[in-house]
Enzyme design. Structure first.
Site, PDB file in Angstrom:
ATOM      1  N   GLU A 161       2.006   5.830  -1.253  1.00  0.00           N
ATOM      2  CA  GLU A 161       0.832   5.441  -2.041  1.00  0.00           C
ATOM      3  C   GLU A 161      -0.191   6.564  -2.249  1.00  0.00           C
ATOM      4  OE1 GLU A 161       0.507   0.728  -1.396  1.00  0.00           O
ATOM      5  OE2 GLU A 161      -0.183   1.855   0.327  1.00  0.00           O
TER       6      GLU A 161
HETATM    7  C1  ACM Z   1       3.484   0.783   2.638  1.00  0.00           C
HETATM    8  O1  ACM Z   1       3.591  -0.461   2.738  1.00  0.00           O
HETATM    9  N1  ACM Z   1       2.444   1.296   1.998  1.00  0.00           N
HETATM   10  C2  ACM Z   1       4.475   1.681   3.180  1.00  0.00           C
END
Ligand code: ACM
Length: 689
Positions: free
Chosen positions: A325
């Site tokens: 992310e």
């Molecule tokens: C995640 O759930 N951001 C790895």
């Protein structure tokens, strides 16, 4: 004011009903409740009776891992049976011991993917033998052995049986996020005990994120001093946990998430960031902009020192660098970073992240570590030795395998989504389609990990969110692929949950204890008969309903309810058994009616009690809807019994009721709705014209 006692009698009806279901208290039904299911079992007639003279000897290779494990096993047998057993193994090679353990050779000092976990267990009416290649196999076997203890009119006993067992996958993990909510040592230790009980073998410890940095660093002390609010593990404590895990055959893989999810790092060392600071620890949940600046050489000098320090603390050969992310906003807004990308022909932010990962990977290699990261790290420039943890979509695991990378699966194993155990159980790392992967690709699957993200858990609730569902995932990763009988999994999950309670984790008792506090009464049965019909929603829905922060109390009903309603599951199974023909004679119909009437009654009668508790008040609409759902379910049964076609208005009214409930945002879900819907649909199709 309603007397709480007046509604208890009806509630007992519910308990008695479930005790009468097949498999519950039925002496003929199979009582073995092994989880994970061993590779091969051959049960026979007869029992080995456990008496006070029960002793254990270790006849082959012997070390402290083995003697500790046998000591713990004897203590757990004492806890379970109340027998004053010896608390340590007897002298080596004592062939008169009732249980003889033969370990062929020493195992690895530092556990690896190659740990030998196989074991064989032979129980006769006279003696017990367990044999394994290495101590870790014996540890796995001892857990199976403890799960075999049963009781009858005469004594505690182990059924006569032969077991030969080994795991399907080598990497069977539990990921625990300790950044968003702090999880203290004691809770980590208890989870390690529970992991060992169901043969999970990797603790993936998510130690840094936007909301906190949780490890003491001597090289960069501001990390824990400035970015943890005092909630961090000292290096001494880390070593204790690593040793505790090692003693239970569990590897500890640390995760330091980077270059995104790094607000905590940057709060302590803003000079590592891609934008001007200062930074402060994040209090909200989500994906945030702060990100390391991969174009600065100073970052790599910092990470080299930091990883060098952590590499010594965590002996496992794998080191998780996160990588998930990265939203790229700080990179896009920084002209120097944009110029760097151009100069180095890095076409997009993914390429820039891959540049960062390549440099990071070399640092890891220098410190003797293999890189593992979330699936965003997948990039052909990285060597094939890295491991990719798939979380975003099922194909992301296949993508890694197709490109020749080893992978572990976490997509479908997110415990914070509050999915039922069966959902996780049927999520196989190899997927459903038989020929989607080649033999070589299949070999690249190391296993999987259950993930406990901590936005919506505290140190008090985390165990009831992990357990017992993680046990179903443990079975998926240990047992044969063909072990897929969902009702049988649930039959074994309840006793597994009880075993975990004995071990100290609290999958069940936390709910009961907290409900007693909310009701301010020990007699929670009437209210519990209704709250048992509710379940919490997953994090996505909660976040949409209200804004949460790290300081928002997580002390409401939705925080203590079990993630799955066993009552609703059994009620739906009952409704599924209602025969289309001979409805009026069906005992199942009678039972369904009794339950619906009791629930309807209890929901109405306990509603005023909710008013007296600020934590329960908000659930009045749910209680009212349960009463209404029961009423409609009873009407549906009446139409079924009388073979009368329900009027059109009834269909409209019931459909409207269900649709409205389904659309109304709520942090709890009414779990009997699918079964009520089935009754309504049956009523609309099963009449005689
Ligand atoms: C995640 O759930 N951001 C790895």
């Amino acid at each position: 004011m309603i007397s709480k006692d007046s509604i208890t009698a009806a509630t007992f009806l519910i308990l008695n009903f479930f005790l009468a279901l097949p498999g519950y208290g039925n002496p003929q039904a199979s009582k073995l409740h092994l989880m994970p299911m061993p590779y091969e079992i051959q049960p026979s007639e007869g029992q080995f009776r456990i008496g006070q003279d029960f002793t254990v000897s270790i006849t082959g290779y012997r070390d402290s891992t083995l003697t500790h494990a046998v000591g713990r096993m004897l203590q757990r047998m004492k806890n379970k049976t109340g027998l004053p057993l010896q608390s340590a193994p007897v002298e080596n090679k004592d062939t008169t011991a009732t249980m003889q353990i033969l370990c062929q050779r020493a195992g690895e000092k530092i556990l690896s993917l190659n740990a030998e976990e196989d074991y064989r267990l032979e129980v006769t009416s006279q003696f017990i033998r367990m044999e394994s290649t290495s101590p870790i196999g014996i540890l796995r076997g001892l857990e199976t052995f403890l799960q075999l203890i049963e009781i009858d009119h005469q004594s505690f006993f182990i059924p006569v049986i032969n077991i030969s067992d080994h795991p399907r996958f080598r990497w069977r993990g539990l990921h625990i996020d300790v950044s968003r909510h702090w999880i203290p040592m004691e809770v980590i230790r208890q989870n390690l005990d529970a992991m060992a009980a169901v043969k999970l073998n990797v603790l993936h410890w998510h130690l840094s994120d936007d909301q906190g940095f949780r490890v003491e660093s001597l090289a960069f002390p501001k990390l824990h001093q400035v970015a943890s609010e005092g909630n961090y593990y000292t290096q001494k404590q880390i070593k204790e946990i690593v040793a505790y895990a090692r003693d239970r055959g569990i590897r500890v893989v640390p995760e330091f998430d980077m270059p995104g999810h790094t607000t905590a790092w940057l709060t302590a060392y803003p000079e590592l960031a891609s934008a001007q600071g200062p930074y402060a620890i994040e209090r909200a949940w989500g994906v945030f902009d702060p990100c390391m600046d991969p174009t600065r050489e100073k970052l790599y000098i910092f990470l080299d020192s930091f990883i060098g320090e952590m590499a010594k603390l965590f002996p496992d050969e794998y080191f998780h660098i996160g990588g998930d992310e990265v939203n790229g906003k700080q990179w896009n807004a920084n002209p120097k970073i944009q110029a760097f990308k151009k100069r180095n022909h890095l076409l997009n932010n993914h390429a820039l992240q891959a540049y960062f990962n390549r440099k990071l990977q070399k640092i890891l290699i220098k410190h003797g570590k293999i890189m593992i990261g979330w699936d965003e790290i997948l990039h052909p420039d990285l060597p094939k030795t890295i491991v990719v943890q798939s979380w975003r979509s099922k194909p992301s695991l296949a993508d890694s395998l197709h490109q020749g990378y080893m992978g572990i699966l976490s997509r479908g194993y997110y415990l914070d989504h509050m999915q039922p155990a069966a959902f996780h159980y049927m999520n196989d790392p190899e997927g459903k389609e038989p020929n989607a992967l080649s033999e070589d690709e299949r070999k690249l699957i190391l296993g999987g990990e259950a993930c406990m993200w901590a936005e919506f858990v505290t140190e008090n609730t985390v165990e009831s969110r992990i357990w017992p569902r993680a046990a179903a995932i443990a079975e998926r990763l240990w047992s044969r692929k063909e072990v897929q009988d969902i009702p049988d999994m649930y039959r074994r999950l309840e006793p597994t949950s009880r075993e975990l309670e004995l071990l100290g984790v609290k999958p069940q008792s936390h709910y009961i204890r907290m409900l007693q506090i909310m009701v301010e009464d020990d007699n929670i049965l009437p209210i519990k008969s209704i709250t048992d019909l509710l379940k919490p929603v997953g994090l996505g829905i909660r976040q949409r309903i209200q804004k949460y922060y790290s300081f928002t109390p997580l002390n409401r009903l939705t925080d203590i309810l079990p993630p799955e309603s066993e009552t609703a599951r059994q009620f739906e199974a009952l409704v599924d058994q209602i025969p289309a023909a001979a409805i009026s004679q069906s005992t199942h119909v009678k039972k369904a009616k009794e339950l619906l009437l009791t629930w309807q009654d209890n929901a109405k009668k306990t509603m005023p009690l909710l008013e007296q508790s600020f934590l329960l008040k908000e659930n009045q609409p749910a209680f009212m809807s349960i009463a209404e759902a029961c009423r409609l379910g009873l009407e549906a049964i009446q139409y079924l019994e009388t073979h009368v076609k329900p009027p059109v208005e009834w269909k409209e009214q019931t459909t409207h009721f269900i649709e409205k409930l389904e659309k109304t945002p709520s942090e709890t879900t009414i779990t009997i709705l699918p079964a009520i819907k089935k009754l309504m649909e049956a009523a609309q199709t099963s009449f005689i014209d």
